[in-house]
Design a protein around this motif. Sequence first.
Motif, PDB file in Angstrom:
ATOM      1  N   THR A   1       0.831  -1.199   0.000  1.00  0.00           N
ATOM      2  CA  THR A   1       0.000   0.000   0.000  1.00  0.00           C
ATOM      3  C   THR A   1       0.868   1.253   0.000  1.00  0.00           C
ATOM      4  O   THR A   1       2.101   1.173   0.131  1.00  0.00           O
ATOM      5  CB  THR A   1      -0.940   0.048   1.228  1.00  0.00           C
ATOM      6  N   VAL A   2       0.218   2.402  -0.083  1.00  0.00           N
ATOM      7  CA  VAL A   2       0.953   3.672  -0.084  1.00  0.00           C
ATOM      8  C   VAL A   2       1.642   3.918   1.256  1.00  0.00           C
ATOM      9  O   VAL A   2       2.586   4.715   1.323  1.00  0.00           O
ATOM     10  CB  VAL A   2       0.004   4.853  -0.400  1.00  0.00           C
ATOM     11  N   PHE A   3       1.209   3.245   2.311  1.00  0.00           N
ATOM     12  CA  PHE A   3       1.839   3.443   3.621  1.00  0.00           C
ATOM     13  C   PHE A   3       3.283   2.959   3.613  1.00  0.00           C
ATOM     14  O   PHE A   3       4.142   3.521   4.305  1.00  0.00           O
ATOM     15  CB  PHE A   3       1.056   2.716   4.708  1.00  0.00           C
ATOM     16  N   GLY A   4       3.546   1.914   2.822  1.00  0.00           N
ATOM     17  CA  GLY A   4       4.907   1.402   2.751  1.00  0.00           C
ATOM     18  C   GLY A   4       5.638   1.799   1.488  1.00  0.00           C
ATOM     19  O   GLY A   4       6.865   1.902   1.486  1.00  0.00           O
ATOM     20  N   LEU A   5       4.896   2.009   0.389  1.00  0.00           N
ATOM     21  CA  LEU A   5       5.522   2.272  -0.908  1.00  0.00           C
ATOM     22  C   LEU A   5       5.449   3.724  -1.340  1.00  0.00           C
ATOM     23  O   LEU A   5       6.113   4.123  -2.295  1.00  0.00           O
ATOM     24  CB  LEU A   5       4.853   1.396  -1.988  1.00  0.00           C
ATOM     25  N   GLY A   6       4.605   4.523  -0.677  1.00  0.00           N
ATOM     26  CA  GLY A   6       4.398   5.897  -1.114  1.00  0.00           C
ATOM     27  C   GLY A   6       3.389   5.972  -2.253  1.00  0.00           C
ATOM     28  O   GLY A   6       2.972   4.954  -2.799  1.00  0.00           O
ATOM     29  N   MET A   7       3.010   7.189  -2.614  1.00  0.00           N
ATOM     30  CA  MET A   7       2.043   7.391  -3.688  1.00  0.00           C
ATOM     31  C   MET A   7       2.683   7.122  -5.049  1.00  0.00           C
ATOM     32  O   MET A   7       3.877   7.376  -5.245  1.00  0.00           O
ATOM     33  CB  MET A   7       1.481   8.809  -3.649  1.00  0.00           C
TER      34      MET A   7
END
Length: 453
Positions: free
Chosen positions: A247-253
């Motif tokens: 998700t964006v929480f780990g990979l960023g936008m």
Amino acid sequence: MLKQRVDGQETPYWPAGPFKIRLPFIHYKIEWPDYFQGLLMCAVDLAAIPLMTELLGMPFEVALAVVILNGLFYLLHHLLGDPVIPGWITPAIPLLMAYCASFPEGPERIHALISFQLLLGIFAIGIGASGLAHRVVAAIPQAIKSGVIIGAGIAAVMTVFKVDGRFDTYPITISVAVGIAFYVIFSRHFARLKASNTLFNMIGKLGIFPIVVLAIVIAPTVGETSWPEIEWGFSSPDFATLWAEYTVFGLGMPPLEMFISCIPTVLAAYIVLFGDVLQSRAILKEADNERPDEVVEYSPDRAHMIFGARNSVMSIIGPDVAMCGPLWAAMHVVIVERFSQGKKAMYSIFGGAGSFRWGTNTGLLFMPIVTLVQPILGVALALTLLIQGYVSVRIGVMEARSQRDLGIAGIVAAVLATRGATWAFAVGVVLCLLVYGRDFFRGEKDTTFTKDQ
């Protein structure tokens, strides 16, 4: 205390802008036949797991976490006033998988999925809030719409029958299961049997559930899977790994170019899901004459806002290859058919739709159910894709209004299934310009179809 409905009016609700909030035990009662059916039919929800493990390399427990999150959001529809059984955007799954597969496996592919689902969700919310759904679809030439829907159906079938695909893994089980499913769902002969025999009528109402149960027995019997190893207790979805690695929480936008590159695929998926919106309303209208005691109001704009919100939120907390669609057609038909039988069968359509989805959510938490169907999830997915392929091709052909439309649609469909949405739209636009010229948007009607005569 349950709020009583006045015959000829809507089921009571709490108004909230465009939404109508209805809660169990307050605004509707639990319909136990639909709850227990949902408890078992969660097997179909679980069939999304092979998609995520195959495309994204997700471990089973991580994919299970996505399925559970998606299941919770299914509840939003009936709770906010949308009287349907929501599901996946099934015909668009092969299109999305092909698009994502064009990126390297890992963070880049996950970003492609996130950007697609987030853009689709925001687009749907905007369309619903502005009330422009019909205008957006009307602006697309009929030949291109026909080709996109047909192409989605062909892509679904290709996913099953490609070399080393699911059919090569489970040839006997899929052959038997699909054969029986098509007979039960689409055969005129079985329709006559349902009308005259209580047992066959009950089998028909269960949708594809009996076929899934049959596959659980057939697959290990013919040696295509192992026998299920039943585990007891509750399921153990891995939310920590999901949020840290997918998700964006780990990979960023995702970068801006990801959002730009997915626009054609988003538009193709939207054309497909808009057909589900129209189908939702048509199925509900068929029950109006049988149930004048309950006024059932279906709003396409409200539906857009709900499934748009589902896609937007899921893109952030649990990107889902199956996406968040407005309708599970097979089960929606089953629920509406029981609703049509009168108050004693189902007091309110919201009770039936809500109870079913409460049931599927409960089933996802029980390890005996999850482990029972785990070996044949690939078969369940193949079954879903082939049934959807049949329906998409049939609906797509009927979208055409002339023989020229059909010719253009055939080429657009082939390009879509083999080269993706961007190429398909480009080819469709060029062909419509060459064939129709200044009548690009209007096309033609030549009474090839009785619907246009």
